[in-house]
Design a protein around this motif. Structure first.
Motif, PDB file in Angstrom:
ATOM      1  N   MET A   1      99.899 -93.821  43.440  1.00 36.84           N
ATOM      2  CA  MET A   1     100.405 -95.126  43.834  1.00 36.84           C
ATOM      3  C   MET A   1     100.858 -95.079  45.280  1.00 36.84           C
ATOM      4  O   MET A   1     101.184 -94.026  45.798  1.00 36.84           O
ATOM      5  CB  MET A   1     101.540 -95.581  42.916  1.00 36.84           C
ATOM      6  CG  MET A   1     102.776 -94.724  42.960  1.00 36.84           C
ATOM      7  SD  MET A   1     104.047 -95.194  41.779  1.00 36.84           S
ATOM      8  CE  MET A   1     104.866 -96.483  42.670  1.00 36.84           C
ATOM      9  N   SER A   2     100.832 -96.224  45.921  1.00 41.32           N
ATOM     10  CA  SER A   2     101.332 -96.358  47.288  1.00 41.32           C
ATOM     11  C   SER A   2     102.690 -97.043  47.235  1.00 41.32           C
ATOM     12  O   SER A   2     102.914 -97.923  46.416  1.00 41.32           O
ATOM     13  CB  SER A   2     100.364 -97.192  48.130  1.00 41.32           C
ATOM     14  OG  SER A   2      99.146 -96.535  48.265  1.00 41.32           O
ATOM     15  N   ALA A   3     103.572 -96.618  48.127  1.00 42.24           N
ATOM     16  CA  ALA A   3     104.909 -97.205  48.192  1.00 42.24           C
ATOM     17  C   ALA A   3     105.343 -97.250  49.651  1.00 42.24           C
ATOM     18  O   ALA A   3     104.790 -96.553  50.495  1.00 42.24           O
ATOM     19  CB  ALA A   3     105.890 -96.374  47.379  1.00 42.24           C
TER      20      ALA A   3
ATOM     21  N   ASP B   1     101.895 -92.141  49.904  1.00 40.03           N
ATOM     22  CA  ASP B   1     101.187 -92.026  48.638  1.00 40.03           C
ATOM     23  C   ASP B   1     101.986 -91.129  47.716  1.00 40.03           C
ATOM     24  O   ASP B   1     102.492 -90.085  48.140  1.00 40.03           O
ATOM     25  CB  ASP B   1      99.788 -91.443  48.851  1.00 40.03           C
ATOM     26  CG  ASP B   1      98.880 -92.391  49.612  1.00 40.03           C
ATOM     27  OD1 ASP B   1      98.960 -93.611  49.363  1.00 40.03           O
ATOM     28  OD2 ASP B   1      98.102 -91.913  50.448  1.00 40.03           O
ATOM     29  N   LEU B   2     102.099 -91.535  46.475  1.00 39.17           N
ATOM     30  CA  LEU B   2     102.879 -90.796  45.487  1.00 39.17           C
ATOM     31  C   LEU B   2     102.013 -90.458  44.288  1.00 39.17           C
ATOM     32  O   LEU B   2     101.051 -91.170  43.983  1.00 39.17           O
ATOM     33  CB  LEU B   2     104.074 -91.631  45.028  1.00 39.17           C
ATOM     34  CG  LEU B   2     105.002 -92.165  46.115  1.00 39.17           C
ATOM     35  CD1 LEU B   2     106.013 -93.125  45.514  1.00 39.17           C
ATOM     36  CD2 LEU B   2     105.690 -91.030  46.836  1.00 39.17           C
ATOM     37  N   SER B   3     102.384 -89.381  43.591  1.00 39.21           N
ATOM     38  CA  SER B   3     101.713 -88.981  42.350  1.00 39.21           C
ATOM     39  C   SER B   3     102.769 -88.789  41.263  1.00 39.21           C
ATOM     40  O   SER B   3     103.086 -87.670  40.877  1.00 39.21           O
ATOM     41  CB  SER B   3     100.949 -87.670  42.555  1.00 39.21           C
ATOM     42  OG  SER B   3      99.955 -87.809  43.516  1.00 39.21           O
ATOM     43  N   PRO B   4     103.338 -89.888  40.782  1.00 40.95           N
ATOM     44  CA  PRO B   4     104.428 -89.765  39.802  1.00 40.95           C
ATOM     45  C   PRO B   4     103.910 -89.479  38.394  1.00 40.95           C
ATOM     46  O   PRO B   4     102.733 -89.680  38.091  1.00 40.95           O
ATOM     47  CB  PRO B   4     105.089 -91.138  39.848  1.00 40.95           C
ATOM     48  CG  PRO B   4     103.951 -92.060  40.156  1.00 40.95           C
ATOM     49  CD  PRO B   4     103.069 -91.286  41.105  1.00 40.95           C
ATOM     50  N   GLN B   5     104.815 -89.002  37.566  1.00 45.32           N
ATOM     51  CA  GLN B   5     104.572 -88.906  36.130  1.00 45.32           C
ATOM     52  C   GLN B   5     105.007 -90.241  35.536  1.00 45.32           C
ATOM     53  O   GLN B   5     106.088 -90.742  35.877  1.00 45.32           O
ATOM     54  CB  GLN B   5     105.390 -87.788  35.507  1.00 45.32           C
ATOM     55  CG  GLN B   5     104.925 -86.404  35.882  1.00 45.32           C
ATOM     56  CD  GLN B   5     103.630 -86.050  35.196  1.00 45.32           C
ATOM     57  OE1 GLN B   5     102.590 -86.053  35.835  1.00 45.32           O
ATOM     58  NE2 GLN B   5     103.673 -85.777  33.933  1.00 45.32           N
TER      59      GLN B   5
ATOM     60  N   ASP C   1     108.912 -95.229  32.227  1.00 41.75           N
ATOM     61  CA  ASP C   1     109.624 -94.274  33.070  1.00 41.75           C
ATOM     62  C   ASP C   1     108.669 -93.754  34.125  1.00 41.75           C
ATOM     63  O   ASP C   1     107.558 -93.326  33.804  1.00 41.75           O
ATOM     64  CB  ASP C   1     110.143 -93.081  32.252  1.00 41.75           C
ATOM     65  CG  ASP C   1     111.377 -93.414  31.458  1.00 41.75           C
ATOM     66  OD1 ASP C   1     112.332 -93.931  32.052  1.00 41.75           O
ATOM     67  OD2 ASP C   1     111.384 -93.139  30.242  1.00 41.75           O
ATOM     68  N   VAL C   2     109.096 -93.785  35.383  1.00 41.82           N
ATOM     69  CA  VAL C   2     108.307 -93.273  36.496  1.00 41.82           C
ATOM     70  C   VAL C   2     109.158 -92.203  37.175  1.00 41.82           C
ATOM     71  O   VAL C   2     110.280 -92.470  37.596  1.00 41.82           O
ATOM     72  CB  VAL C   2     107.951 -94.393  37.499  1.00 41.82           C
ATOM     73  CG1 VAL C   2     107.112 -93.844  38.633  1.00 41.82           C
ATOM     74  CG2 VAL C   2     107.249 -95.551  36.800  1.00 41.82           C
ATOM     75  N   ASP C   3     108.645 -90.987  37.246  1.00 37.52           N
ATOM     76  CA  ASP C   3     109.403 -89.861  37.771  1.00 37.52           C
ATOM     77  C   ASP C   3     108.536 -89.138  38.802  1.00 37.52           C
ATOM     78  O   ASP C   3     107.377 -88.826  38.530  1.00 37.52           O
ATOM     79  CB  ASP C   3     109.744 -88.915  36.624  1.00 37.52           C
ATOM     80  CG  ASP C   3     110.785 -87.879  36.976  1.00 37.52           C
ATOM     81  OD1 ASP C   3     111.380 -87.970  38.058  1.00 37.52           O
ATOM     82  OD2 ASP C   3     110.999 -86.969  36.154  1.00 37.52           O
ATOM     83  N   GLY C   4     109.075 -88.888  39.997  1.00 42.34           N
ATOM     84  CA  GLY C   4     108.265 -88.235  41.010  1.00 42.34           C
ATOM     85  C   GLY C   4     109.079 -87.612  42.120  1.00 42.34           C
ATOM     86  O   GLY C   4     110.303 -87.695  42.148  1.00 42.34           O
ATOM     87  N   ARG C   5     108.366 -87.000  43.037  1.00 38.08           N
ATOM     88  CA  ARG C   5     108.954 -86.355  44.209  1.00 38.08           C
ATOM     89  C   ARG C   5     108.097 -86.661  45.417  1.00 38.08           C
ATOM     90  O   ARG C   5     106.890 -86.829  45.299  1.00 38.08           O
ATOM     91  CB  ARG C   5     108.992 -84.841  44.039  1.00 38.08           C
ATOM     92  CG  ARG C   5     109.853 -84.359  42.930  1.00 38.08           C
ATOM     93  CD  ARG C   5     109.655 -82.858  42.738  1.00 38.08           C
ATOM     94  NE  ARG C   5     110.351 -82.430  41.541  1.00 38.08           N
ATOM     95  CZ  ARG C   5     111.437 -81.673  41.546  1.00 38.08           C
ATOM     96  NH1 ARG C   5     111.913 -81.228  42.680  1.00 38.08           N
ATOM     97  NH2 ARG C   5     112.031 -81.341  40.431  1.00 38.08           N
TER      98      ARG C   5
END
Length: 76
Positions: A6-8, A20-24, A33-37
């Protein structure tokens, strides 16, 4: 779900950057629930990394940010 991209946009210190993010992502009944770093450089947001004692104690420019977003469906 893994492998989701996803982009944020993040605004810190008045500077906005796209990333760009690659969350769980975990979906359940009425909830997500969206969890990421993400790692970011403070200087890219115009922030001078913390330093004291003539640089003897300092924070690195690159910092890791962990986020967790939980959304629940509200009853009607």
């Amino acid at each position: 779900a893994s492998g989701f991209r996803m982009s944020a946009t993040l605004t810190l210190n008045g500077s906005t950057r796209a990333m760009d993010l690659s969350p769980q992502i975990v979906l359940s009944t009425g909830e997500i629930d969206v969890d990421g770093r993400v790692a970011l450089d403070q200087t890219s947001f115009g922030i001078t990394p913390f330093s004291i004692l003539g640089g003897a104690l300092q924070v690195q420019d690159r910092v890791a940010v962990r986020f967790r977003i939980r959304a629940r469906r509200l009853p009607p």
